[in-house]
Scaffold this motif. Structure first.
Motif, PDB file in Angstrom:
ATOM      1  N   LEU A  39       0.818  -1.227   0.000  1.00 23.98           N
ATOM      2  CA  LEU A  39       0.000   0.000   0.000  1.00 23.98           C
ATOM      3  C   LEU A  39       0.845   1.267   0.000  1.00 23.98           C
ATOM      4  N   ALA A  40       1.991   1.196   0.665  1.00 20.52           N
ATOM      5  CA  ALA A  40       2.828   2.400   0.741  1.00 20.52           C
ATOM      6  C   ALA A  40       3.264   2.861  -0.653  1.00 20.52           C
ATOM      7  N   ASP A  41       3.286   1.945  -1.615  1.00 17.75           N
ATOM      8  CA  ASP A  41       3.654   2.319  -2.995  1.00 17.75           C
ATOM      9  C   ASP A  41       2.493   2.988  -3.723  1.00 17.75           C
ATOM     10  N   ALA A  42       1.282   2.797  -3.212  1.00 15.56           N
ATOM     11  CA  ALA A  42       0.103   3.236  -3.971  1.00 15.56           C
ATOM     12  C   ALA A  42      -0.671   4.361  -3.294  1.00 15.56           C
ATOM     13  N   VAL A  43      -0.724   4.325  -1.969  1.00 21.06           N
ATOM     14  CA  VAL A  43      -1.583   5.283  -1.254  1.00 21.06           C
ATOM     15  C   VAL A  43      -0.694   6.161  -0.385  1.00 21.06           C
ATOM     16  N   THR A  44      -0.599   7.434  -0.754  1.00 24.04           N
ATOM     17  CA  THR A  44       0.296   8.308   0.008  1.00 24.04           C
ATOM     18  C   THR A  44      -0.457   9.447   0.698  1.00 24.04           C
ATOM     19  N   HIS A  66      -4.083   5.402  -5.533  1.00 22.51           N
ATOM     20  CA  HIS A  66      -5.292   4.829  -4.932  1.00 22.51           C
ATOM     21  C   HIS A  66      -6.354   4.495  -5.984  1.00 22.51           C
ATOM     22  N   ALA A  67      -6.576   5.435  -6.887  1.00 22.82           N
ATOM     23  CA  ALA A  67      -7.666   5.232  -7.860  1.00 22.82           C
ATOM     24  C   ALA A  67      -7.446   3.959  -8.658  1.00 22.82           C
TER      25      ALA A  67
END
Ligand code: FMN
Length: 213
Positions: A39-44, A66-67
């Protein structure tokens, strides 16, 4: 089946990620199409006031992954396993943010809200967690919101694998062997039995069929 494994600890070599990778190994061994995302790669970013950051076409202007993670991979999956460390008796902020930001696609202002709602329904959801402490209700604050999410979306809460450890990877030394449990959980993920009865639910007197019955 299509499975998505979401690792929400910022430590990609940490305990919950170890368990998540074992689940992914089990899922793949059972022939499921399995993808693992950190998730850390995608949602900041956290959710904001949608009135100020929604674009004119209704889409979210927070410019991270995220989208695409939610709309393309999460909604496409038949089953999702979320992995989190216990942080302050709850889930990681990364995982909470992932769930919070789903809301942006459910408001009427989002043009595809109906389709998103439909595709959120009926998934099998599993939970993998790691913690330093061990007492039984330690994980209640993680399990409960996931269970409510599953109930809300008419899903199936397949189950929980919990490993103990603090230093990176230490979960592999937990004598209950949660890594093996996690792999088995992945193998059985789309077959495990789940029930949540109401008083009038029709049911057989036995949970498991007896070979002699
Ligand atoms: C911010 C923070 C809060 C934590 N809170 C708890 C807690 O409430 N209870 C607990 O048992 N462990 C707590 N821990 C320890 C982690 O749950 C434990 O080290 C876990 O294995 C880390 O998983 P990871 O390697 O996947 O990041 C906390 C750790 C951090 C960094």
């Amino acid at each position: 089946m299509k499975a998505l494994v979401l690792c929400s600890s910022p430590r990609q070599q940490g305990n919950s990620a170890r368990l998540a990778r074992a689940v992914a190994t089990g899922l793949a061994a059972s022939g499921h199409d399995t993808e693992t995302v950190y998730l850390a790669d995608a949602v900041t970013g956290f959710i904001r006031d949608c009135r100020t950051c929604r674009r004119a076409d209704g889409t979210c202007s927070i410019d991270d992954g995220h989208a695409s993670l939610f709309l393309d991979r999460f909604l496409d999956a038949d089953g999702v396993v979320v992995a989190t460390p216990v942080y302050w008796y709850s889930m990681s902020a990364q995982l909470k943010a992932f769930f919070d930001r789903m809301s942006c696609y459910l408001f009427a202002a989002y043009p595809g809200a109906d389709s998103v709602m439909r595709r959120m329904k009926g998934k099998r959801i599993g939970l993998v967690l790691s913690s330093e402490e061990a007492y039984p209700t330690l994980s209640a604050g993680v399990i409960q919101p996931i269970q409510e999410y599953v109930r809300y979306t008419h899903g199936t809460f397949v189950g929980v694998v919990h490993g103990q450890g603090n230093a990176r990877g230490e979960v592999s030394r937990d004598p209950r062997n949660p890594i093996a449990q996690a792999e088995q959980f992945g193998r059985d993920f789309f077959a495990l039995r789940y029930t949540d009865y109401q008083i009038d639910t029709p049911r057989a007197p036995r949970v498991w069929e007896s070979p002699n019955a």
